[in-house]
Design a protein around this motif. Structure first.
Motif, PDB file in Angstrom:
ATOM      1  N   MET A   1      19.719 -29.576 -24.188  1.00 42.60           N
ATOM      2  CA  MET A   1      19.624 -29.123 -22.801  1.00 42.60           C
ATOM      3  C   MET A   1      18.208 -28.643 -22.480  1.00 42.60           C
ATOM      4  N   LEU A   2      17.595 -27.886 -23.385  1.00 43.42           N
ATOM      5  CA  LEU A   2      16.218 -27.426 -23.152  1.00 43.42           C
ATOM      6  C   LEU A   2      15.245 -28.592 -23.079  1.00 43.42           C
ATOM      7  N   GLU A   3      15.446 -29.553 -23.975  1.00 44.43           N
ATOM      8  CA  GLU A   3      14.550 -30.714 -23.946  1.00 44.43           C
ATOM      9  C   GLU A   3      14.718 -31.505 -22.662  1.00 44.43           C
ATOM     10  N   ASP A   4      15.960 -31.625 -22.210  1.00 46.48           N
ATOM     11  CA  ASP A   4      16.195 -32.344 -20.940  1.00 46.48           C
ATOM     12  C   ASP A   4      15.527 -31.620 -19.782  1.00 46.48           C
ATOM     13  N   ARG A   5      15.621 -30.281 -19.766  1.00 50.68           N
ATOM     14  CA  ARG A   5      14.975 -29.526 -18.683  1.00 50.68           C
ATOM     15  C   ARG A   5      13.457 -29.666 -18.756  1.00 50.68           C
ATOM     16  N   ARG A   6      12.890 -29.685 -19.969  1.00 46.04           N
ATOM     17  CA  ARG A   6      11.446 -29.876 -20.097  1.00 46.04           C
ATOM     18  C   ARG A   6      11.037 -31.241 -19.570  1.00 46.04           C
ATOM     19  N   THR A   7      11.811 -32.270 -19.907  1.00 43.04           N
ATOM     20  CA  THR A   7      11.490 -33.626 -19.454  1.00 43.04           C
ATOM     21  C   THR A   7      11.525 -33.715 -17.935  1.00 43.04           C
ATOM     22  N   ARG A   8      12.563 -33.135 -17.347  1.00 44.65           N
ATOM     23  CA  ARG A   8      12.678 -33.179 -15.892  1.00 44.65           C
ATOM     24  C   ARG A   8      11.559 -32.384 -15.232  1.00 44.65           C
ATOM     25  N   LEU A   9      11.171 -31.268 -15.841  1.00 49.80           N
ATOM     26  CA  LEU A   9      10.086 -30.475 -15.273  1.00 49.80           C
ATOM     27  C   LEU A   9       8.758 -31.226 -15.345  1.00 49.80           C
ATOM     28  N   ARG A  10       8.530 -31.889 -16.491  1.00 44.62           N
ATOM     29  CA  ARG A  10       7.280 -32.663 -16.592  1.00 44.62           C
ATOM     30  C   ARG A  10       7.261 -33.813 -15.593  1.00 44.62           C
TER      31      ARG A  10
END
Length: 488
Positions: free
Chosen positions: A308-317
């Motif tokens: 979930m954290l990695e997905d949020r980082r990807t979407r933020l980038r």
């Protein structure tokens, strides 16, 4: 004397030449002699009895026990005969069998080799048990809705069984390796006339314990016994024991006999186990499995959180790539639009006021004092016309209504009971209520007579009383004759 021919059979050695007239026999010699005697004497018998125990061997042979109310005999059905039987052996079935009596020398026991078997009706024990089961079923003791749920993680388990034997050791060993918890053993006998009473007392004893007592009440009970014949397990078909099991507050697992054995408490208990070891498995979870499940859930939770954290980082980038490099550039255009709108706001307000002033001037030009005066004159003329038209009629109507009102007022004054007319009076009781009927008066009653010019108190005489004579009018004194005047 015993001749040499008596020992000419299988397994018997020729007797040694002895000088004694009563030489000793070996155990085998005696056993095979008895076997031969039984087979010759009882080569064909016909028996009627109840099957109390059936054991189907892996070889295909069937071993069973026939009994009546006083005795029992073991029986065997060879593999080739089983399929041709008229009735298949079942525990509790009353049958008629034919065969021969023989012995088993290895155990020095006799048995019947069954050749035919016919049903002769249900056995006495089975019939008695079926009647009891039907009565308890009608009372609702077998209903699944009344069975209690077993605790998932019991802290204390009570075991009711014999303290000796393999059953208690199997249960304790199985519980210890699956779910180490406290086990309380209530020792009882599990066979015989006293067994049912002891088991029932043990259940009531566990049920009477308190959770906060010196010995905490178990979360679960196991009633266990090893396998055996119908007679061995018959104590667990006792009606009083079955009712005790049904009324217990603690969930109970019945583990009496092997998987094919069925007793009455199996139907009223909250859960039936095929074996005592199976009861231990039903009562307890596997601690190792729970630990593995918790470890697996913990790992899955950690992995899910990381994903979930990695997905949020990807979407933020990805969203950041669509933004300008400097944050001020993102706000520059809205700020410019705001400044433009603010600069145009003052002139817009002035233009709006000017438009409304022109509209007001146009409306005011159509208004004048003469216009209002003409409207008032028109309405005054219309009101005067109405007055000229309806005035006389309204005046006549008012005069007519005044005349009628005066006449009604005079009539009301003449009919007013509080204003008696000359020659009439009003009778009132002591409370001042008017009396309109002679029947409402009683002798001796005090009344008040109201005249037009005053009132007098009076008392009512009885019915038929002689009226008092009216007082004579006072005689007027005769007037003196007029004196003659003096002429002189």
């Amino acid at each position: 004397m015993t001749s040499d021919d008596d020992y000419a059979f299988e397994g018997a050695a020729p007797p040694p030449a002895a000088r004694d007239n009563n030489p000793p026999l070996s155990i085998s010699e005696l056993s095979f002699a008895l076997k031969r005697t039984l087979e010759e004497r009882f080569g064909h018998v016909r028996l009627r009895g109840e099957i109390s125990k059936v054991n189907r061997h892996a070889s295909g042979h069937v071993y069973l026990t026939l009994k009546d109310d006083k005795a029992a005999i073991d029986g065997v059905v060879w593999k080739g005969v089983v399929r041709g039987l008229g009735a298949q052996p079942e525990t509790g079935l009353e049958v008629i069998v034919t065969g021969k009596i023989t012995s088993y020398p290895a155990r020095s026991s006799y048995q019947i080799v069954i050749e035919t078997m016919e049903p002769a009706g249900a056995g006495a024990l089975l019939a008695q048990l079926e009647r009891l089961k039907a009565r308890l079923r009608e009372e609702g003791l077998f209903e699944p809705s009344r069975k209690k749920l077993l605790p998932g993680f019991p802290a204390t388990i009570g075991v009711i069984t014999s303290p000796t034997g393999a059953v208690i050791r199997d249960i304790l060993h199985r519980i210890a390796e699956r779910w180490p918890c406290r086990v309380i053993v209530w020792p009882v006998v599990v066979q015989g006339d006293a067994a049912s009473g002891q088991v029932a007392n043990a259940i009531r004893g566990f049920d009477a314990m308190r959770s906060d007592g010196p010995i905490s009440r178990p979360d679960l009970l196991i009633v266990a016994r090893g396998g055996g014949s119908v007679e061995d397990l018959w104590c667990f078909n006792d009606e009083a024991l079955a009712r005790t099991v049904a009324e217990a507050r603690i969930p109970i697992i019945s583990a009496v006999g092997h998987e094919t054995d069925t007793t009455l408490i199996d139907f009223v208990s909250d859960r039936r186990a095929p074996t005592p070891t199976g009861a231990a498995e039903i009562a307890t979870p596997v601690l190792a499995d729970l630990r593995w499940a918790l470890t697996d859930l913990d790992g899955r939770l950690s992995r899910a959180g990381a994903r979930m954290l990695e997905d949020r980082r990807t979407r933020l980038r990805a969203a950041a790539r669509g933004l300008p490099a400097r944050p001020d550039d993102l706000l520059a255009l809205p700020q410019q639009r705001l400044d433009l709108a603010a600069s145009r706001l003052g002139s817009g307000l002035h233009r709006n006021v000017a438009v409304h002033e022109r509209q007001l001037a146009v409306v005011a030009g159509r208004l004048s004092k003469g216009l209002l005066e003409r409207a008032i004159e028109r309405r005054g003329d219309r009101l005067a016309a109405y007055a000229d038209r309806f005035g006389p009629a309204m005046k006549r109507r008012l005069e007519r209504d005044e005349t009628r009102l005066a006449a009604l007022s005079r009539a009301l004054a003449t009919l007013d009971p509080k204003r008696p007319k000359p020659g009439f009076a009003r009778i009132e009781d002591a409370a001042g209520a008017m009396i309109a009927s002679a029947a409402a008066l009683s002798p001796g009653q005090a009344v008040r007579i109201v005249f037009g010019d005053g009132a007098r108190e009076a008392t009512i005489d009885g019915e038929g009383a002689t009226p008092r004579p009216a007082p004579k009018p006072a005689s007027r004194p005769k007037a003196a004759p007029p004196s003659q005047g003096d002429l002189f």
